[in-house]
Design an enzyme around this catalytic site. Structure first.
Site, PDB file in Angstrom:
ATOM      1  N   CYS A  70     -42.552 -20.799  22.628  1.00  0.00           N
ATOM      2  CA  CYS A  70     -43.238 -20.177  23.757  1.00  0.00           C
ATOM      3  C   CYS A  70     -44.371 -19.319  23.220  1.00  0.00           C
ATOM      4  O   CYS A  70     -44.168 -18.588  22.254  1.00  0.00           O
ATOM      5  CB  CYS A  70     -42.228 -19.323  24.523  1.00  0.00           C
ATOM      6  SG  CYS A  70     -42.930 -18.463  25.932  1.00  0.00           S
ATOM      7  N   LEU A  71     -45.538 -19.415  23.846  1.00  0.00           N
ATOM      8  CA  LEU A  71     -46.674 -18.616  23.373  1.00  0.00           C
ATOM      9  C   LEU A  71     -46.406 -17.119  23.527  1.00  0.00           C
ATOM     10  O   LEU A  71     -47.033 -16.311  22.861  1.00  0.00           O
ATOM     11  CB  LEU A  71     -47.950 -19.021  24.124  1.00  0.00           C
ATOM     12  CG  LEU A  71     -48.510 -20.404  23.764  1.00  0.00           C
ATOM     13  CD1 LEU A  71     -49.669 -20.773  24.695  1.00  0.00           C
ATOM     14  CD2 LEU A  71     -48.971 -20.458  22.308  1.00  0.00           C
ATOM     15  N   HIS A 102     -39.458 -25.169  31.586  1.00  0.00           N
ATOM     16  CA  HIS A 102     -39.747 -23.956  30.813  1.00  0.00           C
ATOM     17  C   HIS A 102     -40.769 -23.082  31.550  1.00  0.00           C
ATOM     18  O   HIS A 102     -40.574 -21.870  31.683  1.00  0.00           O
ATOM     19  CB  HIS A 102     -40.271 -24.366  29.417  1.00  0.00           C
ATOM     20  CG  HIS A 102     -40.691 -23.217  28.563  1.00  0.00           C
ATOM     21  ND1 HIS A 102     -40.049 -22.885  27.392  1.00  0.00           N
ATOM     22  CD2 HIS A 102     -41.708 -22.320  28.692  1.00  0.00           C
ATOM     23  CE1 HIS A 102     -40.646 -21.815  26.852  1.00  0.00           C
ATOM     24  NE2 HIS A 102     -41.665 -21.471  27.615  1.00  0.00           N
ATOM     25  N   GLU A 103     -41.837 -23.714  32.045  1.00  0.00           N
ATOM     26  CA  GLU A 103     -42.888 -22.947  32.732  1.00  0.00           C
ATOM     27  C   GLU A 103     -42.388 -22.420  34.069  1.00  0.00           C
ATOM     28  O   GLU A 103     -42.723 -21.304  34.465  1.00  0.00           O
ATOM     29  CB  GLU A 103     -44.148 -23.803  32.931  1.00  0.00           C
ATOM     30  CG  GLU A 103     -44.822 -24.258  31.642  1.00  0.00           C
ATOM     31  CD  GLU A 103     -45.066 -23.134  30.653  1.00  0.00           C
ATOM     32  OE1 GLU A 103     -45.375 -22.001  31.079  1.00  0.00           O
ATOM     33  OE2 GLU A 103     -44.917 -23.374  29.441  1.00  0.00           O
TER      34      GLU A 103
END
Ligand SMILES: [Zn+2]
Length: 161
Positions: A87-88, A129-130
């Site tokens: 994850c960023l 995830h988003e």
């Protein structure tokens, strides 16, 4: 615009519905794609840049960039699959997460048109995830406490350094 990292409370809040799909939103989404590409990410959600709105962008290799506005996950398969996620907002940290294999998602696109897709593989993974980011959830919420604590400690140390 910058990507917020673990510890920023915006990442833990529930995002609100997008009321209007306008140029401002699309400009923001474009900026998010640029930021995401720079970080070598494949998805980025509003809350990750401090915008508590229900939308995210996804761009997988070999595919077109996609935007999901006010998405709903309307179906998930019983069958699950384990896959390593990053994850960023948790740079450099990865963990295997179990999620449904096949999903059906309904959302609105950049032209304000509703669409529904059934998908599996990496796209399903990234969408789930988003979507979690819109609910204030992170992938570390799915792993063991031991692993989670290790990741959190590592990221905190890096922030202090
Ligand atoms: Zn993420």
């Amino acid at each position: 615009m910058q990507i917020l990292t673990l510890g920023n409370e915006a990442l833990r809040r529930k995002a609100e519905k997008v009321e209007k799909i306008d140029n401002e939103l699309l400009k923001t989404a474009q900026e998010m794609l640029t930021l995401m590409h720079g970080g070598k990410g494949v998805g980025l959600a509003g809350p990750q840049v401090g915008l508590l709105k229900r939308f995210f962008v996804v761009h997988l290799e070999g595919d077109i960039p996609r935007i999901f506005i006010n998405p709903s996950i309307i179906e998930t398969s019983q069958e699950t699959v384990k896959f390593e996620e990053g994850c960023l907002s948790l740079p450099g940290e990865y963990a295997a997460v179990i999620r449904p294999k096949v999903i059906t998602v309904q959302a609105w696109n950049e032209r304000g048109k509703p669409f529904t897709i059934e998908t599996d593989g990496l796209l399903a993974r990234v969408i789930l995830h988003e979507y979690d980011h819109l609910e204030g959830r992170l992938f570390i919420d799915y792993i063991s406490e031991t692993k989670r604590n290790r990741i959190v400690a590592k990221l905190e140390k890096r922030v202090r350094a």
